[in-house]
Design an enzyme around this catalytic site. Structure first.
Site, PDB file in Angstrom:
ATOM      1  N   CYS A   4       0.865  -1.181   0.000  1.00  0.00           N
ATOM      2  CA  CYS A   4       0.000   0.000   0.000  1.00  0.00           C
ATOM      3  C   CYS A   4       0.902   1.232   0.000  1.00  0.00           C
ATOM      4  O   CYS A   4       1.690   1.439   0.930  1.00  0.00           O
ATOM      5  CB  CYS A   4      -0.919   0.013   1.219  1.00  0.00           C
ATOM      6  SG  CYS A   4      -1.789   1.588   1.380  1.00  0.00           S
ATOM      7  N   ASP A  30      -0.238  16.141  -2.947  1.00  0.00           N
ATOM      8  CA  ASP A  30      -0.616  15.161  -3.962  1.00  0.00           C
ATOM      9  C   ASP A  30       0.407  15.194  -5.100  1.00  0.00           C
ATOM     10  O   ASP A  30       0.878  16.256  -5.515  1.00  0.00           O
ATOM     11  CB  ASP A  30      -2.023  15.480  -4.504  1.00  0.00           C
ATOM     12  CG  ASP A  30      -2.627  14.317  -5.253  1.00  0.00           C
ATOM     13  OD1 ASP A  30      -3.576  13.701  -4.733  1.00  0.00           O
ATOM     14  OD2 ASP A  30      -2.136  14.001  -6.357  1.00  0.00           O
ATOM     15  N   ASN A  83     -13.082  10.257  -1.855  1.00  0.00           N
ATOM     16  CA  ASN A  83     -13.640   9.355  -2.861  1.00  0.00           C
ATOM     17  C   ASN A  83     -13.721   7.956  -2.256  1.00  0.00           C
ATOM     18  O   ASN A  83     -12.726   7.460  -1.715  1.00  0.00           O
ATOM     19  CB  ASN A  83     -12.761   9.341  -4.115  1.00  0.00           C
ATOM     20  CG  ASN A  83     -12.730  10.696  -4.813  1.00  0.00           C
ATOM     21  OD1 ASN A  83     -13.749  11.385  -4.881  1.00  0.00           O
ATOM     22  ND2 ASN A  83     -11.571  11.097  -5.310  1.00  0.00           N
ATOM     23  N   GLY A  89     -14.270   7.431  -8.009  1.00  0.00           N
ATOM     24  CA  GLY A  89     -12.964   7.990  -8.360  1.00  0.00           C
ATOM     25  C   GLY A  89     -11.835   7.573  -7.436  1.00  0.00           C
ATOM     26  O   GLY A  89     -10.717   8.077  -7.555  1.00  0.00           O
ATOM     27  N   THR A  91      -8.758   5.702  -6.327  1.00  0.00           N
ATOM     28  CA  THR A  91      -7.716   4.925  -7.007  1.00  0.00           C
ATOM     29  C   THR A  91      -6.705   4.352  -6.022  1.00  0.00           C
ATOM     30  O   THR A  91      -6.031   3.374  -6.333  1.00  0.00           O
ATOM     31  CB  THR A  91      -6.968   5.789  -8.042  1.00  0.00           C
ATOM     32  OG1 THR A  91      -6.412   6.932  -7.377  1.00  0.00           O
ATOM     33  CG2 THR A  91      -7.885   6.238  -9.162  1.00  0.00           C
ATOM     34  N   HIS A  94      -6.366   3.335   0.452  1.00  0.00           N
ATOM     35  CA  HIS A  94      -5.991   3.686   1.835  1.00  0.00           C
ATOM     36  C   HIS A  94      -6.673   5.041   2.015  1.00  0.00           C
ATOM     37  O   HIS A  94      -6.337   5.998   1.289  1.00  0.00           O
ATOM     38  CB  HIS A  94      -4.472   3.778   1.962  1.00  0.00           C
ATOM     39  CG  HIS A  94      -3.961   4.198   3.313  1.00  0.00           C
ATOM     40  ND1 HIS A  94      -2.960   3.488   3.980  1.00  0.00           N
ATOM     41  CD2 HIS A  94      -4.253   5.262   4.100  1.00  0.00           C
ATOM     42  CE1 HIS A  94      -2.690   4.108   5.130  1.00  0.00           C
ATOM     43  NE2 HIS A  94      -3.465   5.194   5.223  1.00  0.00           N
ATOM     44  N   HIS A  96      -8.106   8.581   2.323  1.00  0.00           N
ATOM     45  CA  HIS A  96      -7.428   9.881   2.324  1.00  0.00           C
ATOM     46  C   HIS A  96      -8.450  10.974   2.112  1.00  0.00           C
ATOM     47  O   HIS A  96      -9.445  10.786   1.400  1.00  0.00           O
ATOM     48  CB  HIS A  96      -6.344   9.944   1.242  1.00  0.00           C
ATOM     49  CG  HIS A  96      -6.787   9.427  -0.086  1.00  0.00           C
ATOM     50  ND1 HIS A  96      -6.866   8.069  -0.366  1.00  0.00           N
ATOM     51  CD2 HIS A  96      -7.204  10.070  -1.204  1.00  0.00           C
ATOM     52  CE1 HIS A  96      -7.305   7.910  -1.594  1.00  0.00           C
ATOM     53  NE2 HIS A  96      -7.527   9.108  -2.137  1.00  0.00           N
ATOM     54  N   HIS A  98      -8.772  14.570   0.436  1.00  0.00           N
ATOM     55  CA  HIS A  98      -8.155  15.581  -0.431  1.00  0.00           C
ATOM     56  C   HIS A  98      -8.501  16.965   0.123  1.00  0.00           C
ATOM     57  O   HIS A  98      -9.654  17.215   0.511  1.00  0.00           O
ATOM     58  CB  HIS A  98      -8.748  15.529  -1.843  1.00  0.00           C
ATOM     59  CG  HIS A  98      -8.497  14.263  -2.596  1.00  0.00           C
ATOM     60  ND1 HIS A  98      -7.516  14.140  -3.554  1.00  0.00           N
ATOM     61  CD2 HIS A  98      -9.129  13.058  -2.555  1.00  0.00           C
ATOM     62  CE1 HIS A  98      -7.564  12.920  -4.082  1.00  0.00           C
ATOM     63  NE2 HIS A  98      -8.523  12.250  -3.496  1.00  0.00           N
TER      64      HIS A  98
END
Ligand code: AMP
Ligand code: ZN
Length: 110
Positions: A4, A30, A83, A89, A91, A94, A96, A98
């Site tokens: 991961c 990011d 997401n 969306g 991807t 784990h 997170h 944004h």
């Protein structure tokens, strides 16, 4: 969790510049920013998505970390996004949050 990418970032196996760190969370830029400011806040412990996040300490720590990192960087207006699932969306599996800022953001998102 093995393989991961965000676990590797959180446990410093992959070098990253943390914008913020506390007992439960880290925040970093990011890799592929969608706005002038695009920060990710993640828990140090692995939870694949919001559906699996069952630790209330971590839940509150994630939101506290959003407040702390935006406050630290003087960001007053921003969008937070989580997401959950491929069709939404997600991807990286784990969880997170944004944080997007630095340009006008349209609503609804695509
Ligand atoms: P999501 O599509 O919501 O799962 O978001 C995953 C985000 O992680 C995307 O915005 C990617 O650009 C970002 N990302 C993937 N790998 C890395 C990395 N190694 N460092 C920083 N951000 C990453
Ligand atoms: Zn992980």
């Amino acid at each position: 969790m093995e393989n991961c990418i965000f676990c590797k970032i959180a446990n410093k196996e992959i070098p990253s510049n943390f914008l913020y760190e506390d007992e439960y969370t880290v925040a970093f830029n990011d890799l592929n920013p969608q706005a002038p400011t695009h920060i990710l806040v993640i828990p140090k412990k692995h939870f694949a998505s919001l559906n699996e996040l069952d630790d209330e300490k971590v839940m509150s720590a994630l939101f506290k970390a959003v407040q702390n990192v935006t406050n630290k960087l003087g960001i007053k207006e921003y969008r937070t996004v989580i997401n959950t699932g491929e069709s939404a969306g997600q991807t990286v599996f784990h969880i997170h949050i944004h944080i997007l800022a630095g340009r006008p953001l349209k609503w609804p998102p695509g």
